[in-house]
Design a protein around this motif. Structure first.
Motif, mmCIF file in Angstrom:
data_model
loop_
_atom_site.group_PDB
_atom_site.id
_atom_site.type_symbol
_atom_site.label_atom_id
_atom_site.label_comp_id
_atom_site.label_asym_id
_atom_site.label_seq_id
_atom_site.Cartn_x
_atom_site.Cartn_y
_atom_site.Cartn_z
ATOM 1 N N CYS A 126 -8.683 -4.006 -1.903
ATOM 2 C CA CYS A 126 -8.699 -3.629 -3.397
ATOM 3 C C CYS A 126 -10.030 -4.267 -4.019
ATOM 4 O O CYS A 126 -10.429 -5.385 -3.499
ATOM 5 N N SER A 135 0.747 -1.179 0.141
ATOM 6 C CA SER A 135 -0.103 0.113 -0.061
ATOM 7 C C SER A 135 0.976 1.326 -0.099
ATOM 8 O O SER A 135 2.092 1.358 0.464
ATOM 9 N N THR A 173 3.112 3.088 -5.755
ATOM 10 C CA THR A 173 1.761 2.698 -5.498
ATOM 11 C C THR A 173 1.092 4.010 -5.094
ATOM 12 O O THR A 173 -0.493 3.564 -5.064
ATOM 13 N N ALA A 182 -7.732 2.648 -3.609
ATOM 14 C CA ALA A 182 -6.980 2.126 -2.494
ATOM 15 C C ALA A 182 -5.607 2.157 -2.330
ATOM 16 O O ALA A 182 -5.078 2.081 -1.155
ATOM 17 N N LEU A 198 -4.801 -8.909 -3.472
ATOM 18 C CA LEU A 198 -4.798 -7.564 -3.439
ATOM 19 C C LEU A 198 -6.507 -7.429 -2.915
ATOM 20 O O LEU A 198 -6.756 -6.394 -2.177
ATOM 21 N N LEU A 245 -8.927 -2.509 -10.700
ATOM 22 C CA LEU A 245 -7.556 -2.759 -11.020
ATOM 23 C C LEU A 245 -7.344 -2.730 -12.453
ATOM 24 O O LEU A 245 -8.007 -2.747 -13.374
ATOM 25 N N THR A 272 -3.085 1.017 -3.667
ATOM 26 C CA THR A 272 -2.352 -0.368 -3.203
ATOM 27 C C THR A 272 -2.075 -1.207 -4.550
ATOM 28 O O THR A 272 -2.774 -1.016 -5.600
ATOM 29 N N HIS A 303 -2.550 -2.102 -10.288
ATOM 30 C CA HIS A 303 -2.754 -1.216 -9.100
ATOM 31 C C HIS A 303 -4.349 -0.955 -9.104
ATOM 32 O O HIS A 303 -5.150 -0.948 -10.042
ATOM 33 N N ASP A 304 -4.784 -0.592 -7.642
ATOM 34 C CA ASP A 304 -6.061 -0.084 -7.705
ATOM 35 C C ASP A 304 -5.686 1.334 -7.158
ATOM 36 O O ASP A 304 -5.281 1.518 -6.158
#
Length: 162
Positions: free
Chosen positions: A82, A16, A145, A39, A77, A87, A41, A35-36
């Motif tokens: 997430c 994160s 991130t 979030a 994730l 994503l 993260t 990648h989110d």
């Protein structure tokens, strides 16, 4: 200040914000970043081979194989909060590291790794938003991130941010 986490060959790591996930020496290997952006993260895998060969199908799934790395990262994730539908993916690596006249039985692994990554992302419905793959040189990458930006470095090549 961001912490830096190194991802080795056949590994994946989830982190994160604020974290920089880094991997080095992507030749025919592929770096897959998920990648989110909500979030903040993400996950980064450094995969070695496209898929296990016959007879290895029953082995424990690992990030060594490109075909499994996306699923493994998505599962982790989601555990970290997430949402799969948010994503996005970025790829780097998958180079052809030898001239065609010098290819061995391992030729085409880079291209097959890239294909396996794209197929795994498609199966999961994860959009591939950027990539720097193929060609004939190795790469290292940093994945932020916070921003989702991947910085790709290669010897005697301009730095790419995607």
């Amino acid at each position: 200040m961001s912490r830096i986490v190194s991802v080795g060959i056949s590994e994946f790591k989830i982190a994160s914000a604020p974290t920089i996930l880094m991997t080095y020496g992507l030749g025919s290997c592929v770096g897959i970043a998920l990648h989110d952006p909500v979030a903040l993260t993400g996950g980064l895998a450094h995969t070695l081979l496209p898929a296990p060969v016959r007879g290895m199908d029953s082995m424990v799934k690992s990030a060594k194989f490109t075909c499994w790395a996306v699923d493994l990262m998505v599962e982790e994730l989601i555990k970290c909060g997430c949402v799969a539908e948010r994503l996005v993916a970025k790829l780097a690596g998958g180079a052809t590291m030898f001239e065609p006249q010098h290819r061995t039985t391992h030729s085409g692994i880079g291209e097959r790794n890239v294909t396996a990554a794209k197929e795994a992302l498609e199966r999961r419905g994860i959009p591939l938003v950027a990539s720097d793959t193929g060609d004939d040189y190795g790469r290292s990458l940093e994945f932020n991130t916070v921003t989702g930006v991947i910085t790709v470095r290669a010897l005697q090549r301009p730095i790419k941010r995607m």
